[in-house]
Design an enzyme around this catalytic site. Structure first.
Site, PDB file in Angstrom:
ATOM      1  N   TYR A 155      -4.366  11.446  -4.598  1.00 54.73           N
ATOM      2  CA  TYR A 155      -4.076  10.118  -4.039  1.00 54.73           C
ATOM      3  C   TYR A 155      -2.570   9.986  -3.776  1.00 54.73           C
ATOM      4  CZ  TYR A 155      -5.088   5.255  -2.893  1.00 54.73           C
ATOM      5  OH  TYR A 155      -5.233   4.052  -2.224  1.00 54.73           O
ATOM      6  N   LYS A 162       0.204   1.584  -2.834  1.00 54.38           N
ATOM      7  CA  LYS A 162      -0.668   0.523  -3.371  1.00 54.38           C
ATOM      8  C   LYS A 162       0.048  -0.272  -4.463  1.00 54.38           C
ATOM      9  CE  LYS A 162      -4.482   1.063  -0.943  1.00 54.38           C
ATOM     10  NZ  LYS A 162      -4.738   0.145   0.188  1.00 54.38           N
TER      11      LYS A 162
HETATM   12  P1  NAD Z   1     -11.574   2.469   6.924  1.00 52.15           P
HETATM   13  O1  NAD Z   1     -11.114   3.782   7.454  1.00 52.15           O
HETATM   14  O2  NAD Z   1     -12.879   1.979   7.366  1.00 52.15           O
HETATM   15  O3  NAD Z   1     -10.457   1.350   7.196  1.00 52.15           O
HETATM   16  C1  NAD Z   1      -9.079   1.650   7.283  1.00 52.15           C
HETATM   17  C2  NAD Z   1      -8.559   0.877   8.459  1.00 52.15           C
HETATM   18  O4  NAD Z   1      -7.141   0.976   8.554  1.00 52.15           O
HETATM   19  C3  NAD Z   1      -9.153   1.362   9.787  1.00 52.15           C
HETATM   20  O5  NAD Z   1      -9.838   0.305  10.410  1.00 52.15           O
HETATM   21  C4  NAD Z   1      -7.917   1.740  10.588  1.00 52.15           C
HETATM   22  O6  NAD Z   1      -8.059   1.449  11.959  1.00 52.15           O
HETATM   23  C5  NAD Z   1      -6.878   0.855   9.931  1.00 52.15           C
HETATM   24  N1  NAD Z   1      -5.508   1.278  10.256  1.00 52.15           N
HETATM   25  C6  NAD Z   1      -4.861   2.421   9.898  1.00 52.15           C
HETATM   26  N2  NAD Z   1      -3.654   2.465  10.481  1.00 52.15           N
HETATM   27  C7  NAD Z   1      -3.529   1.334  11.223  1.00 52.15           C
HETATM   28  C8  NAD Z   1      -2.521   0.815  12.084  1.00 52.15           C
HETATM   29  N3  NAD Z   1      -1.369   1.474  12.328  1.00 52.15           N
HETATM   30  N4  NAD Z   1      -2.737  -0.393  12.678  1.00 52.15           N
HETATM   31  C9  NAD Z   1      -3.890  -1.066  12.475  1.00 52.15           C
HETATM   32  N5  NAD Z   1      -4.885  -0.628  11.677  1.00 52.15           N
HETATM   33  C10 NAD Z   1      -4.703   0.564  11.073  1.00 52.15           C
HETATM   34  O7  NAD Z   1     -11.536   2.645   5.325  1.00 52.15           O
HETATM   35  P2  NAD Z   1     -11.714   1.557   4.148  1.00 52.15           P
HETATM   36  O8  NAD Z   1     -12.037   2.368   2.963  1.00 52.15           O
HETATM   37  O9  NAD Z   1     -12.597   0.459   4.572  1.00 52.15           O
HETATM   38  O10 NAD Z   1     -10.216   1.022   3.961  1.00 52.15           O
HETATM   39  C11 NAD Z   1      -9.858  -0.341   4.005  1.00 52.15           C
HETATM   40  C12 NAD Z   1      -8.861  -0.659   2.882  1.00 52.15           C
HETATM   41  O11 NAD Z   1      -9.539  -0.529   1.636  1.00 52.15           O
HETATM   42  C13 NAD Z   1      -7.651   0.268   2.822  1.00 52.15           C
HETATM   43  O12 NAD Z   1      -6.499  -0.475   2.473  1.00 52.15           O
HETATM   44  C14 NAD Z   1      -8.011   1.186   1.665  1.00 52.15           C
HETATM   45  O13 NAD Z   1      -6.863   1.731   1.065  1.00 52.15           O
HETATM   46  C15 NAD Z   1      -8.715   0.214   0.766  1.00 52.15           C
HETATM   47  N6  NAD Z   1      -9.548   0.784  -0.291  1.00 52.15           N
HETATM   48  C16 NAD Z   1     -10.504   1.728   0.005  1.00 52.15           C
HETATM   49  C17 NAD Z   1     -11.284   2.267  -1.009  1.00 52.15           C
HETATM   50  C18 NAD Z   1     -12.322   3.329  -0.722  1.00 52.15           C
HETATM   51  O14 NAD Z   1     -12.692   4.069  -1.642  1.00 52.15           O
HETATM   52  N7  NAD Z   1     -12.841   3.430   0.501  1.00 52.15           N
HETATM   53  C19 NAD Z   1     -11.126   1.821  -2.333  1.00 52.15           C
HETATM   54  C20 NAD Z   1     -10.149   0.857  -2.608  1.00 52.15           C
HETATM   55  C21 NAD Z   1      -9.375   0.351  -1.577  1.00 52.15           C
HETATM   56  O1  0WE Z   2      -7.052   4.025  -0.127  1.00 55.09           O
HETATM   57  C1  0WE Z   2      -7.921   4.843   0.093  1.00 55.09           C
HETATM   58  C2  0WE Z   2      -7.880   5.644   1.375  1.00 55.09           C
HETATM   59  C3  0WE Z   2      -6.488   6.117   1.608  1.00 55.09           C
HETATM   60  C4  0WE Z   2      -6.246   7.005   2.797  1.00 55.09           C
HETATM   61  C5  0WE Z   2      -7.107   8.014   3.193  1.00 55.09           C
HETATM   62  C6  0WE Z   2      -6.774   8.819   4.274  1.00 55.09           C
HETATM   63  C7  0WE Z   2      -7.637   9.961   4.711  1.00 55.09           C
HETATM   64  C8  0WE Z   2      -7.403  10.344   6.161  1.00 55.09           C
HETATM   65  C9  0WE Z   2      -5.060   6.832   3.477  1.00 55.09           C
HETATM   66  N1  0WE Z   2      -4.717   7.616   4.510  1.00 55.09           N
HETATM   67  C10 0WE Z   2      -5.543   8.591   4.918  1.00 55.09           C
HETATM   68  N2  0WE Z   2      -5.138   9.389   5.956  1.00 55.09           N
HETATM   69  C11 0WE Z   2      -5.948  10.290   6.551  1.00 55.09           C
HETATM   70  O2  0WE Z   2      -5.510  11.049   7.440  1.00 55.09           O
HETATM   71  N3  0WE Z   2      -8.885   5.032  -0.866  1.00 55.09           N
HETATM   72  C12 0WE Z   2      -8.821   4.298  -2.100  1.00 55.09           C
HETATM   73  C13 0WE Z   2      -9.964   6.048  -0.744  1.00 55.09           C
HETATM   74  C14 0WE Z   2      -9.460   7.306  -1.377  1.00 55.09           C
HETATM   75  O3  0WE Z   2      -8.668   8.156  -0.689  1.00 55.09           O
HETATM   76  C15 0WE Z   2      -8.319   9.189  -1.537  1.00 55.09           C
HETATM   77  C16 0WE Z   2      -8.912   8.984  -2.796  1.00 55.09           C
HETATM   78  C17 0WE Z   2      -9.644   7.765  -2.703  1.00 55.09           C
HETATM   79  C18 0WE Z   2     -10.416   7.137  -3.807  1.00 55.09           C
HETATM   80  C19 0WE Z   2      -7.515  10.292  -1.308  1.00 55.09           C
HETATM   81  C20 0WE Z   2      -7.305  11.200  -2.338  1.00 55.09           C
HETATM   82  C21 0WE Z   2      -7.885  11.009  -3.582  1.00 55.09           C
HETATM   83  C22 0WE Z   2      -8.695   9.900  -3.821  1.00 55.09           C
END
Ligand code: NAD
Ligand code: 0WE
Length: 262
Positions: A155, A162
């Site tokens: 991460y 974050k």
């Molecule tokens: P996702 O890929 O569906 O959403 C990520 C979004 O970020 C996408 O819609 C992408 O278009 C947008 N984005 C990235 N760069 C951008 C830019 N320059 N301008 C505008 N939009 C931009 O994935 P998700 O998991 O739904 O992520 C949403 C949020 O939830 C993120 O902040 C992620 O860190 C957080 N989150 C995810 C998880 C997980 O396990 N999936 C857990 C906790 C928190």
């Molecule tokens: O916040 C996130 C997603 C973060 C994320 C993931 C990517 C993958 C593709 C941000 N940037 C990128 N850029 C890319 O090119 N999460 C909480 C989901 C997540 O992502 C991980 C995790 C978990 C959980 C990445 C490494 C280890 C654990």
């Protein structure tokens, strides 16, 4: 219908698996009127059917890396909505090479800068741009992850971003409280979304999560959506600057319950 008469702008919906899609569905169910921003043209085709199912036709391009794009987006929004009640920031990004390997070896100045810019500063930027349009008793919401306060493999710099986003939530809450605007974050457990696809061993992480979490499972985007709808509603009128965990209890358990132990 606890979001009746609330207009809420949702960012970060990339496809039906996005956390933002679960949030939209729950907010629509609770009577909110919705608008959406999308990062680029490429993602618009995924957003269109989901927005339609939420009775929304306000779809606006907004790349949060670009101040001019943010400015244009809120100008466009103001043509449809003279004011509104809430904003969901569901955006995070770091270059892929930052999220695989040993933290000290793979982290670069540029990777750090991009991660913090897109994943934390953009929340301030959207709050700033939205401010003059937000009504009293509005709410801002962002999505964070446990990596802000505890380490896990890969991460990496996203954990730092974050941590910044969570401090950002508290400082925005302190700053905007006088305007009767609340600012909160949901710390979601791991969910297989687009942002998680391509992450090394993500399946293994989901299994680990289920084993340690008191509820013995992962969470769904709908479960995150329900809490998001609550936090943006007047039911949460006394909550601001807070990080609410929607993770099946994972963060509260240092070891698995005996039921799950070997
Ligand atoms: P996702 O890929 O569906 O959403 C990520 C979004 O970020 C996408 O819609 C992408 O278009 C947008 N984005 C990235 N760069 C951008 C830019 N320059 N301008 C505008 N939009 C931009 O994935 P998700 O998991 O739904 O992520 C949403 C949020 O939830 C993120 O902040 C992620 O860190 C957080 N989150 C995810 C998880 C997980 O396990 N999936 C857990 C906790 C928190
Ligand atoms: O916040 C996130 C997603 C973060 C994320 C993931 C990517 C993958 C593709 C941000 N940037 C990128 N850029 C890319 O090119 N999460 C909480 C989901 C997540 O992502 C991980 C995790 C978990 C959980 C990445 C490494 C280890 C654990």
């Amino acid at each position: 219908m606890f979001l009746k008469n609330k207009r809420i702008l949702i960012s970060g919906l990339a496809n039906k698996y996005s956390i933002a899609a679960g949030i939209a569905e729950c907010m629509h169910r609770e009577g909110a009127e919705l608008a959406f921003t999308y990062q680029n043209e490429r993602l618009l085709k995924n957003l269109e059917p989901i927005a339609k199912s939420c009775d929304s036709d306000i779809l606006i391009e907004c790349d949060v890396a670009d101040d001019n794009s943010i400015k244009k987006a809120f100008n466009k929004l103001s043509n449809s909505w003279s004011n509104f009640d809430g904003l969901v920031h569901s955006i995070g990004y770091a270059p892929a090479d930052q999220l695989e390997g040993d933290f000290v070896d793979v982290t670069t100045r540029e990777g750090f800068k991009i991660a913090h810019d897109i994943s934390s500063y953009s929340f301030t930027a959207l709050a700033k741009a939205a401010k003059s349009l937000l009504k009293e008793n509005s709410a801002l919401l962002t999505l964070t992850y446990l990596g802000s306060i505890q380490t896990l493999p890969n991460y990496n710099v996203m954990g730092l971003a974050k941590a910044s986003l969570e401090a950002n939530t508290r400082f925005l809450a302190a700053s905007m409280g006088k305007d009767k605007i609340r600012v909160n974050a949901i710390s979601a457990g791991p969910i297989k979304t687009l942002a998680a696809s391509g992450v090394k061993n993500f399946r293994k992480m989901l299994n680990q999560h289920s084993q340690r979490a008191p509820l013995g499972r992962t969470v769904t985007t709908e479960e995150v959506g329900n809490v998001a709808a609550f936090l943006c509603s007047d039911l949460a009128s006394g909550i601001t600057g807070e990080i609410t965990y929607v993770d099946a209890g994972f963060n509260t358990a240092a070891m698995p319950s005996s039921e799950f132990a070997e």
